[in-house]
Design a protein around this motif. Structure first.
Motif, PDB file in Angstrom:
ATOM      1  N   THR A   2       7.981  85.753 -46.460  1.00 23.25           N
ATOM      2  CA  THR A   2       8.147  87.093 -47.009  1.00 23.25           C
ATOM      3  C   THR A   2       9.604  87.480 -47.111  1.00 23.25           C
ATOM      4  O   THR A   2      10.480  86.809 -46.574  1.00 23.25           O
ATOM      5  CB  THR A   2       7.407  88.104 -46.126  1.00 23.25           C
ATOM      6  N   GLY A   3       9.853  88.601 -47.823  1.00 22.62           N
ATOM      7  CA  GLY A   3      11.207  89.109 -47.999  1.00 22.62           C
ATOM      8  C   GLY A   3      11.781  89.588 -46.680  1.00 22.62           C
ATOM      9  O   GLY A   3      11.089  89.729 -45.680  1.00 22.62           O
ATOM     10  N   ARG A   4      13.091  89.856 -46.689  1.00 26.10           N
ATOM     11  CA  ARG A   4      13.791  90.120 -45.437  1.00 26.10           C
ATOM     12  C   ARG A   4      14.473  91.491 -45.415  1.00 26.10           C
ATOM     13  O   ARG A   4      15.570  91.612 -44.898  1.00 26.10           O
ATOM     14  CB  ARG A   4      14.845  89.020 -45.233  1.00 26.10           C
ATOM     15  N   LEU A   5      13.851  92.512 -46.009  1.00 31.03           N
ATOM     16  CA  LEU A   5      14.494  93.825 -45.961  1.00 31.03           C
ATOM     17  C   LEU A   5      14.374  94.388 -44.550  1.00 31.03           C
ATOM     18  O   LEU A   5      13.328  94.298 -43.930  1.00 31.03           O
ATOM     19  CB  LEU A   5      13.815  94.777 -46.941  1.00 31.03           C
ATOM     20  N   ASN A   6      15.475  95.009 -44.047  1.00 32.82           N
ATOM     21  CA  ASN A   6      15.362  95.673 -42.748  1.00 32.82           C
ATOM     22  C   ASN A   6      14.999  97.138 -42.968  1.00 32.82           C
ATOM     23  O   ASN A   6      14.859  97.592 -44.108  1.00 32.82           O
ATOM     24  CB  ASN A   6      16.641  95.493 -41.933  1.00 32.82           C
TER      25      ASN A   6
ATOM     26  N   ASP B 191       8.806  95.785 -52.645  1.00 32.87           N
ATOM     27  CA  ASP B 191      10.018  96.007 -53.439  1.00 32.87           C
ATOM     28  C   ASP B 191       9.646  96.450 -54.861  1.00 32.87           C
ATOM     29  O   ASP B 191       8.798  95.826 -55.493  1.00 32.87           O
ATOM     30  CB  ASP B 191      10.805  94.692 -53.479  1.00 32.87           C
TER      31      ASP B 191
ATOM     32  N   SER C  12       8.191  92.962 -47.824  1.00 26.26           N
ATOM     33  CA  SER C  12       8.962  92.906 -46.578  1.00 26.26           C
ATOM     34  C   SER C  12       8.246  93.665 -45.476  1.00 26.26           C
ATOM     35  O   SER C  12       7.699  94.744 -45.708  1.00 26.26           O
ATOM     36  CB  SER C  12      10.343  93.524 -46.781  1.00 26.26           C
ATOM     37  N   LYS C  13       8.276  93.101 -44.291  1.00 31.38           N
ATOM     38  CA  LYS C  13       7.705  93.764 -43.122  1.00 31.38           C
ATOM     39  C   LYS C  13       8.863  94.291 -42.288  1.00 31.38           C
ATOM     40  O   LYS C  13       9.748  93.533 -41.909  1.00 31.38           O
ATOM     41  CB  LYS C  13       6.882  92.769 -42.304  1.00 31.38           C
ATOM     42  N   THR C  14       8.885  95.580 -42.046  1.00 32.63           N
ATOM     43  CA  THR C  14       9.973  96.114 -41.226  1.00 32.63           C
ATOM     44  C   THR C  14       9.557  96.203 -39.772  1.00 32.63           C
ATOM     45  O   THR C  14      10.382  96.316 -38.886  1.00 32.63           O
ATOM     46  CB  THR C  14      10.406  97.508 -41.727  1.00 32.63           C
TER      47      THR C  14
ATOM     48  N   ARG D 228       8.458  87.169 -51.829  1.00 30.34           N
ATOM     49  CA  ARG D 228       9.791  87.633 -51.448  1.00 30.34           C
ATOM     50  C   ARG D 228       9.992  89.120 -51.747  1.00 30.34           C
ATOM     51  O   ARG D 228      10.984  89.698 -51.329  1.00 30.34           O
ATOM     52  CB  ARG D 228      10.848  86.785 -52.126  1.00 30.34           C
TER      53      ARG D 228
ATOM     54  N   ALA E 101      14.869  99.223 -46.444  1.00 27.23           N
ATOM     55  CA  ALA E 101      13.563  99.643 -46.936  1.00 27.23           C
ATOM     56  C   ALA E 101      13.557 101.140 -47.203  1.00 27.23           C
ATOM     57  O   ALA E 101      12.993 101.608 -48.197  1.00 27.23           O
ATOM     58  CB  ALA E 101      12.491  99.278 -45.926  1.00 27.23           C
TER      59      ALA E 101
END
Lengths: 191, 532
Positions: free
Chosen positions: A48-52, A157, A130-132, A127, A56
């Motif tokens: 998965t994507g890497r947004l913090n 996203d 994202s899981k925060t 991607r 986010a």
């Protein structure tokens, strides 16, 4: 060529080839991190994507789009847990953070530590998901008979390709091979 | 190494006799013979396992063996045939022929040569002993995919160490071949004058030293996953079982060319001899072999189209796979062009070579079908795959090994073999092998999965025919042993040249050749370009 100089040349060539052999043995191991990097860069393999959290929160919510996110849960063979999502699917706007709860029950007579491994389908969408916050970031330790609700906070996203309207988030719980310290005291009986 | 340097090359006169001669020999011909004998024994052990498989599949239902044992048979049959029969046979031919072909007295690293052979009996003792272990031999398929292979019982570490030993042996053999060809060529033997068997072996040797260490790494990861708590392939610890398939096939695809490239060299030696014409397109053969070797490293994922790759990946691996048909087609074209308007005769080596060209090409075509991603989803893990790789390995690699044996047997023994028996061996083999494997195409297209001991009744007829072919083919190979035995024992004296159309340095030596091939380098004028 003189026999001695030929032997020296033979040994030189053999040493070079031995070096190639060793390098290729190392290359076999190097494929492991390369594989992970490749999957992360391309989003393959459901990584998965890497947004913090900050990133986010900064996303603009796209009110015009509704994405269906479905949840699938599995428990690896032999693990004495029950594991399910509290809702089977939700509809979300891209850019809006959403929290869903999952519930796990350990129905064994002993404590068990598990790792949840996530995967997103279709993998071209992974991607953009994202899981925060996720129970899969750490090991989960459940005492005998314990039930726990575990939250996942995620965001889709807004750059998610137009043709994708449904995402599936799958989790498989595996019994941990390296239980954390809290699990140390209780060694599960093995058959 | 330093010890080897201190007393070099002075053991001409005092080789021990009996068993010690074979244990301590550093002579390329002795070691070549040992390799070839081991390969022959393994061919029959692996063949016996294949007959267990075909006996069980003669009819639907379970007749003779338990499913677990059946799975052990498919697994060990493959490992024995690949690592025990075909690869050692090629190293045996390399040992026997390469020094004679390039005008060298022996292999460059004779002691390494001795070790690289003598590791193998230990490797196969480890592997074959697992058949008698509680829990049985490895049964998860020769590809050793986790997590299934990690369920192997006591046999598991034996499997891993056997693979390590086989790998070490073939790497040592490959290093020896490269050093020999690079450093030991007679004056005047330039690279583009090398016989194609030497060329294809050099390329094979590079494939070996580049790919076998990767396999060694992969099986070491399996070993540490099972016993030392690592999680390379275990999802529970953050690993990924699909990654094993990537690493394995990064080795596995070059491996299939390791098994077949020397065969191309053999056919390129036999066809011009019996066509009495120089090989058509020598340099294109060299470049085609190198191109195949390069492509072999970038096509691996065509073995795993169904794991769930993105479209771009599937297209890349499909295109590169299909591209291999171009250099391979160049080779087949060159062999046919060599025969065009030639004065062919059909002695046994030529018959097997012609059988190779036709049947290997069929195997190549079914390979193309499998290489096309959308249809592979139907063929994947069916008997069509089994039919494909047996056409390229049995009628490909094994036929060329048999052809090469008939071709050089008079040179090795000094006697002509029994031509009548040889031809009988060919015709029995070529008919039965098609009865054996051709119906498996139909079974696969109809959906019969591979690696199962039982099947639905609609597959019964072709399975029965295939099994009949298997038994005829298997027992026909005993004729091969009879021919070799008779030829070793005696027969019509062979001349130095043996075959009317034979060209190359090995044919300038008497038959049988002296213990050390070229003590003094051959005259540069006797070295002919390419295959002529």
């Amino acid at each position: 060529m003189e026999p001695d100089s030929r032997q020296a040349a033979n040994r030189r060539t053999a040493r070079k080839l031995l070096l190639v052999t060793c390098v290729m043995f190392g290359f076999g191991y190097a494929l492991v991190p390369l594989y992970n990097v490749f999957c992360e860069v391309t989003g393959l393999n459901g990584k998965t994507g890497r947004l913090n959290e900050a990133q986010a929160a900064a996303l603009t919510v796209d009110e015009d789009r509704l994405i269906t996110v479905e949840f699938v849960t599995n428990v690896n063979a032999g693990m004495p847990w029950e594991f399910r999502p509290m809702v089977s699917k939700v509809q979300v706007h891209p850019g809006a953070e959403t929290v869903v709860e999952f519930e796990a029950t350990n129905f064994a007579q002993w404590p068990v530590t598990g790792n949840a491994v996530p995967s997103v389908s279709p993998n071209t969408a992974a991607r953009y998901f994202s899981k925060t916050e996720c129970f899969c970031f750490t090991q989960q330790h459940l005492d005998a008979g314990e039930t726990r609700q575990m939250p996942v906070r995620f965001v889709v996203d807004p750059k998610l390709p137009e043709d994708i309207s449904t995402l599936t988030l799958g989790y498989t719980f595996f019994e941990s091979l390296q239980p954390d310290e809290t699990a140390e005291a209780a060694d599960p009986p093995r058959s | 190494m330093s010890e080897a340097a201190s007393h070099h090359d002075d053991h001409h006169d005092h080789h021990p006799s009996g068993l010690m001669r074979w244990l301590t020999t550093t002579n390329h011909k002795d070691i070549g013979t040992l390799y070839l004998l081991l390969a022959l024994v393994m061919f029959f052990i692996g063949g016996a396992m294949a007959l267990v498989i075909r006996a069980e599949l003669f009819q639907p239902g379970l007749q003779f063996v338990q499913p677990q044992f059946f799975n052990s048979m498919t697994t060990v049959h493959a490992l024995v045939m690949i690592f025990g029969a075909v690869m050692p046979a090629w190293t045996g031919f390399a040992n026997w022929m390469i020094p004679m072909m390039i005008g060298a007295p022996d292999m460059a690293l004779p002691r390494l040569n001795n070790w690289s052979f003598w590791i193998l009996p230990f490797a196969f003792t480890l592997l074959l002993s697992t058949v008698f272990m509680p829990g049985g031999a490895p049964a998860g398929g020769w590809t050793m995919y986790p997590p299934l292979v990690l369920q192997t019982g006591a046999a598991f570490p034996f499997l891993i160490f056997a693979v390590h030993f086989m790998g070490a042996s073939s790497i040592a053999g490959a290093i020896n071949v490269i050093v020999t060809v690079f450093n030991m060529r007679a004056p005047g033997m330039t690279l583009m004058k090398l016989p194609l068997f030497v060329w294809t072996w050099i390329i094979t040797a590079f494939l070996l030293i580049a790919s076998i260490p990767v396999l060694a790494g992969a099986v070491t990861m399996l070993l540490t996953d099972k016993f030392f708590g690592t999680s390379f392939f275990s999802a529970a610890g953050g690993g990924d079982p699909v990654m094993f398939q990537h690493i394995f096939w990064f080795f596995g695809h070059p491996e299939v060319y390791i098994l077949i490239l020397p065969a191309f060299g053999i056919i390129s030696a036999i066809v011009p001899t019996f066509a009495r014409k120089p090989l058509f397109g020598y340099s294109s053969m060299v470049y085609a072999s190198a191109a195949i070797a390069f492509l072999s490293f970038i096509v691996w994922a065509h073995h795993m189209f169904t794991v769930g790759m993105p479209l771009a990946g599937e297209l890349f691996f499909m295109y590169t796979t299909v591209l291999i048909a171009v250099p391979t087609g160049v080779k087949v074209f060159n062999w046919v062009a060599t025969m065009w308007h030639s004065s062919m005769t059909f002695e046994t080596p030529m018959l097997f070579a012609l059988g190779f060209i036709v049947l290997f090409t069929i195997g190549g075509f079914s390979g193309l079908m499998l290489g096309v991603t959308p249809v592979d989803f139907q063929y994947h893990d069916t008997y069509f795959v089994v039919a494909h790789f047996h056409y390229v390995l049995v009628t490909g690699a094994v036929f060329s090994l048999i052809a090469a044996t008939y071709f050089w047997l008079p040179k090795w023994t000094g006697h002509m073999y029994d031509e009548k028996l040889g031809k009988l061996h060919f015709w029995l083999s070529v008919i039965s092998v098609n009865v054996l494997f051709f119906p498996q195409h139909f079974l696969g297209l109809a959906g019969m999965p591979r690696r199962i001991p039982d099947y639905s009744v609609q597959f019964a007829d072709w399975n029965m025919i295939s099994s009949i072919g298997a038994f005829v083919f298997g027992f026909s190979q005993l004729l091969f042993v009879v021919v070799i035995w008779k030829c070793v024992k005696g027969g019509e004296k062979a001349t130095a040249q043996v075959w009317e159309g034979a060209h190359g340095l090995e044919w300038t030596l008497p038959s049988p050749p002296p213990y050390h091939s070229f003590e003094t380098p051959p005259e540069p004028s006797t070295i002919e370009g390419g295959m002529r």
